[in-house]
Design a protein around this motif. Structure first.
Motif, PDB file in Angstrom:
ATOM      1  N   MET A 174       0.833  -1.214   0.000  1.00 16.71           N
ATOM      2  CA  MET A 174       0.000   0.000   0.000  1.00 16.71           C
ATOM      3  C   MET A 174       0.864   1.259   0.000  1.00 16.71           C
ATOM      4  O   MET A 174       0.536   2.244  -0.655  1.00 16.71           O
ATOM      5  CB  MET A 174      -0.909  -0.006   1.219  1.00 16.71           C
ATOM      6  CG  MET A 174      -1.969   1.057   1.162  1.00 16.71           C
ATOM      7  SD  MET A 174      -3.475   0.531   1.952  1.00 16.71           S
ATOM      8  CE  MET A 174      -3.979   2.062   2.734  1.00 16.71           C
ATOM      9  N   ASN A 198      -6.449   6.529  -0.868  1.00 12.16           N
ATOM     10  CA  ASN A 198      -6.454   5.754   0.371  1.00 12.16           C
ATOM     11  C   ASN A 198      -7.727   4.941   0.522  1.00 12.16           C
ATOM     12  O   ASN A 198      -7.692   3.774   0.904  1.00 12.16           O
ATOM     13  CB  ASN A 198      -6.286   6.680   1.581  1.00 12.16           C
ATOM     14  CG  ASN A 198      -4.873   7.235   1.657  1.00 12.16           C
ATOM     15  OD1 ASN A 198      -3.941   6.656   1.097  1.00 12.16           O
ATOM     16  ND2 ASN A 198      -4.711   8.354   2.335  1.00 12.16           N
ATOM     17  N   ALA A 199      -8.839   5.581   0.215  1.00 12.82           N
ATOM     18  CA  ALA A 199     -10.119   4.890   0.319  1.00 12.82           C
ATOM     19  C   ALA A 199     -10.161   3.695  -0.623  1.00 12.82           C
ATOM     20  O   ALA A 199     -10.619   2.611  -0.263  1.00 12.82           O
ATOM     21  CB  ALA A 199     -11.257   5.854   0.006  1.00 12.82           C
ATOM     22  N   LYS A 209      -7.932   0.836   0.564  1.00 12.03           N
ATOM     23  CA  LYS A 209      -8.399   0.178   1.780  1.00 12.03           C
ATOM     24  C   LYS A 209      -9.485  -0.858   1.502  1.00 12.03           C
ATOM     25  O   LYS A 209      -9.608  -1.844   2.221  1.00 12.03           O
ATOM     26  CB  LYS A 209      -8.929   1.227   2.762  1.00 12.03           C
ATOM     27  CG  LYS A 209      -8.235   1.136   4.133  1.00 12.03           C
ATOM     28  CD  LYS A 209      -8.774   2.196   5.071  1.00 12.03           C
ATOM     29  CE  LYS A 209      -7.697   3.196   5.435  1.00 12.03           C
ATOM     30  NZ  LYS A 209      -8.220   4.394   6.103  1.00 12.03           N
ATOM     31  N   THR A 210     -10.290  -0.608   0.482  1.00 10.86           N
ATOM     32  CA  THR A 210     -11.385  -1.545   0.239  1.00 10.86           C
ATOM     33  C   THR A 210     -10.930  -2.681  -0.677  1.00 10.86           C
ATOM     34  O   THR A 210     -10.132  -2.473  -1.580  1.00 10.86           O
ATOM     35  CB  THR A 210     -12.608  -0.842  -0.403  1.00 10.86           C
ATOM     36  OG1 THR A 210     -13.634  -1.804  -0.582  1.00 10.86           O
ATOM     37  CG2 THR A 210     -12.258  -0.239  -1.740  1.00 10.86           C
ATOM     38  N   GLU A 211     -11.452  -3.847  -0.417  1.00 10.04           N
ATOM     39  CA  GLU A 211     -11.106  -4.982  -1.274  1.00 10.04           C
ATOM     40  C   GLU A 211     -12.258  -5.297  -2.224  1.00 10.04           C
ATOM     41  O   GLU A 211     -12.237  -6.272  -2.948  1.00 10.04           O
ATOM     42  CB  GLU A 211     -10.734  -6.211  -0.441  1.00 10.04           C
ATOM     43  CG  GLU A 211      -9.302  -6.196   0.084  1.00 10.04           C
ATOM     44  CD  GLU A 211      -8.240  -6.055  -1.018  1.00 10.04           C
ATOM     45  OE1 GLU A 211      -8.403  -6.631  -2.103  1.00 10.04           O
ATOM     46  OE2 GLU A 211      -7.252  -5.330  -0.790  1.00 10.04           O
ATOM     47  N   LYS A 219     -14.441  10.360   5.021  1.00 11.25           N
ATOM     48  CA  LYS A 219     -13.206  11.007   5.459  1.00 11.25           C
ATOM     49  C   LYS A 219     -13.262  12.517   5.214  1.00 11.25           C
ATOM     50  O   LYS A 219     -12.730  13.301   5.975  1.00 11.25           O
ATOM     51  CB  LYS A 219     -12.004  10.423   4.698  1.00 11.25           C
ATOM     52  CG  LYS A 219     -11.458   9.147   5.306  1.00 11.25           C
ATOM     53  CD  LYS A 219     -10.634   9.435   6.553  1.00 11.25           C
ATOM     54  CE  LYS A 219     -10.353   8.140   7.317  1.00 11.25           C
ATOM     55  NZ  LYS A 219      -9.903   8.392   8.681  1.00 11.25           N
ATOM     56  N   HIS A 244      -8.359  -3.443  -7.650  1.00  9.20           N
ATOM     57  CA  HIS A 244      -6.920  -3.209  -7.508  1.00  9.20           C
ATOM     58  C   HIS A 244      -6.156  -3.866  -8.646  1.00  9.20           C
ATOM     59  O   HIS A 244      -6.495  -4.959  -9.075  1.00  9.20           O
ATOM     60  CB  HIS A 244      -6.429  -3.805  -6.182  1.00  9.20           C
ATOM     61  CG  HIS A 244      -6.966  -3.100  -4.988  1.00  9.20           C
ATOM     62  ND1 HIS A 244      -6.569  -3.393  -3.717  1.00  9.20           N
ATOM     63  CD2 HIS A 244      -7.891  -2.108  -4.876  1.00  9.20           C
ATOM     64  CE1 HIS A 244      -7.219  -2.618  -2.862  1.00  9.20           C
ATOM     65  NE2 HIS A 244      -8.031  -1.839  -3.548  1.00  9.20           N
TER      66      HIS A 244
END
Lengths: 146, 146
Positions: A1, A28-29, A32-34, A49, A85
DNA sequence: ATTGATATTGAAATTCAAAATCAAATTATA
DNA sequence: TATAATTTGATTTTGAATTTCAATATCAAT
């Protein structure tokens, strides 16, 4: 990351683009999520956020992330563009449950190899590919109804 | 082509739907072309036979043809829904040229088999699947530029 | 052939995600 | 910090997909 972040910051610099708070928050958001997120999904996450972030910025940042090869498009057949991703992620296929809409990621080397062979047969130079299998996942096929 | 027509007429009857001139014209136009057509494409083709036909009717008829398993959706990645022949056509994968947009249809039994195996591994019941390989076709890769 | 219940049609309107616009705000460099 | 350039977010626009609705066509039963 950490690596993705550095990669993105570098990508921006090379393109003469600016690193903004919003882009950082959205990156970042996303990292963070998969899940396989749509623009709206990520907009809702990022807003937690920073409530002032706009949809347009999320849309544009996801486009940048795709250019930077940090994200890539997924189409699970409902007409909405989603992102997953990509950075340091191996290519994979998708098994998409028609009932609960869960997405299973799977890799099969022999399928990949056969695809290469298929392309050779047609003197076709592959650039990218996608394999989606639609069906019913284990959990859902156990249920009696729906 | 005779068979498809009979099949469609039967499909309509079973559903309590009516056989109209427009539906027949649109079906014929669809069966005649071997291309992957969008609603608009087929609208333009069908209009040559009957200039009063509307886009909405073409849209609705293609939907019916898909239900009747005479047509199926193809997504070549440009955001426009296209249709191809399905009746008595074996499942096949698509090699899509990014330069000339030609679509090659290909079948590979071993890929199909490996997919089945992959699904078993996840206790996933496959219903349908699609494999699209994007790249550059033989013709286009021969060219020096563009 | 005529009827009448029902489905269909085409023009136009609507929907909705994707993309573009633009004035105000922010960033990076000097 | 001044400056030029980019970015932002609200809003609008686009465009394909889909729906609406009054007028029309179909078809089974006369």
């Amino acid at each position: 990351m950490k690596a993705e972040r550095a990669h993105f910051f570098n990508f921006l610099k090379e393109k003469g683009l600016k690193l903004t708070q919003q882009r950082e928050t959205i990156l970042n958001a996303f990292l963070k999520t998969e899940k396989h997120v749509s623009v709206e999904d990520l907009y809702n996450i990022a807003r937690r956020k920073d409530s002032t972030i706009g949809q347009a910025t999320v849309f544009r940042t996801l486009k940048l992330l795709a250019e930077a090869e940090i994200a890539s498009h997924v189409d699970i057949g409902d007409g909405i563009r989603r992102f997953e991703h990509r950075y340091n992620h191996k290519h994979h296929d998708h098994l998409i449950c028609l009932k609960c809409h869960k997405v299973i990621e799977a890799v099969d080397e022999s399928i990949e190899q056969r695809q290469e062979a298929l392309c050779k047969k047609f003197s076709f130079q592959p650039v990218s590919h996608r394999l989606e299998i639609f069906g019913v996942c284990k959990k859902c096929s156990g249920k009696v109804k729906n």
